[in-house]
Motif scaffolding. Structure first.
Motif, mmCIF file in Angstrom:
data_model
loop_
_atom_site.group_PDB
_atom_site.id
_atom_site.type_symbol
_atom_site.label_atom_id
_atom_site.label_comp_id
_atom_site.label_asym_id
_atom_site.label_seq_id
_atom_site.Cartn_x
_atom_site.Cartn_y
_atom_site.Cartn_z
ATOM 1 N N ALA A 15 2.082 -3.795 60.981
ATOM 2 C CA ALA A 15 2.210 -3.761 62.200
ATOM 3 C C ALA A 15 1.732 -2.843 63.183
ATOM 4 O O ALA A 15 1.588 -3.087 64.406
ATOM 5 N N CYS A 16 1.388 -1.508 62.815
ATOM 6 C CA CYS A 16 0.942 -0.666 63.414
ATOM 7 C C CYS A 16 -0.519 -0.769 63.807
ATOM 8 O O CYS A 16 -1.337 0.084 64.456
ATOM 9 N N LEU A 21 8.623 0.323 64.933
ATOM 10 C CA LEU A 21 7.549 -0.450 64.353
ATOM 11 C C LEU A 21 7.667 -0.464 62.873
ATOM 12 O O LEU A 21 7.177 -1.693 62.505
ATOM 13 N N CYS A 22 7.700 0.467 62.152
ATOM 14 C CA CYS A 22 7.839 0.289 60.663
ATOM 15 C C CYS A 22 8.672 -0.430 60.039
ATOM 16 O O CYS A 22 8.467 -1.070 59.288
ATOM 17 N N CYS A 49 3.113 0.101 52.223
ATOM 18 C CA CYS A 49 2.806 1.494 52.862
ATOM 19 C C CYS A 49 3.605 2.569 52.515
ATOM 20 O O CYS A 49 3.252 3.669 52.356
ATOM 21 N N ASP A 50 4.956 2.200 52.018
ATOM 22 C CA ASP A 50 5.548 3.086 51.454
ATOM 23 C C ASP A 50 5.319 3.684 50.025
ATOM 24 O O ASP A 50 4.979 5.006 49.771
ATOM 25 N N HIS A 51 4.685 2.894 49.289
ATOM 26 C CA HIS A 51 4.105 2.937 48.059
ATOM 27 C C HIS A 51 2.966 3.870 48.299
ATOM 28 O O HIS A 51 2.587 5.043 47.626
ATOM 29 N N TRP A 74 4.524 7.581 58.081
ATOM 30 C CA TRP A 74 4.209 6.402 57.209
ATOM 31 C C TRP A 74 5.372 5.674 56.634
ATOM 32 O O TRP A 74 6.153 6.622 56.092
ATOM 33 N N ALA A 75 5.696 4.264 56.882
ATOM 34 C CA ALA A 75 6.646 3.565 56.288
ATOM 35 C C ALA A 75 7.951 4.282 56.870
ATOM 36 O O ALA A 75 8.652 4.376 56.182
ATOM 37 N N GLY A 76 7.945 4.644 58.103
ATOM 38 C CA GLY A 76 9.155 5.132 58.674
ATOM 39 C C GLY A 76 9.402 6.665 58.547
ATOM 40 O O GLY A 76 10.596 6.974 58.929
#
Length: 106
Positions: A42-43, A65-66, A75-77, A90-92
């Motif tokens: 999304a970013c 957005l995250c 992204c979180d991983h 990254w990943a909120g």
């Protein structure tokens, strides 16, 4: 795929235009090294300043957005497993938030 002559002509035009081919090569290497999932993030077309706020600036817009990103889990991983310091949201999560999450997971 371009014919070799066309590639040579493009290289000649780039040199004639004064394009820094070393910088171009580095940019292409960085682009090719990016995980494929980032193309769906999304970013992808958002203002990078959202994800690299100055100290004291809000991170709410980036985190929102995250939260609705279709590749949030990837992204979180990525953020949790990449070697070295990872700056920005990254990943909120901010760098501090990622360190906190890593400590809690350990």
């Amino acid at each position: 795929m371009a014919e070799p002559f066309e590639d040579d002509l493009a290289l000649y035009r780039a040199l004639a235009a004064g394009i820094d081919l070393v910088a171009l090569d580095q940019a292409l290497a960085t682009l090719l090294a990016r995980p494929a999932w980032q193309a769906a993030a999304a970013c992808r077309h958002a203002d990078p300043a959202l994800f690299f706020p100055a100290r004291g600036e809000s991170t709410d817009a980036a985190k929102a957005l995250c939260a609705r990103c279709p590749v949030f889990d990837q992204c979180d991983h990525y953020a949790a497993t990449i070697e070295g310091p990872l700056q920005g949201i990254w990943a909120g999560l901010s760098p501090r938030g990622r360190r906190r999450a890593a400590r809690q997971a350990a």
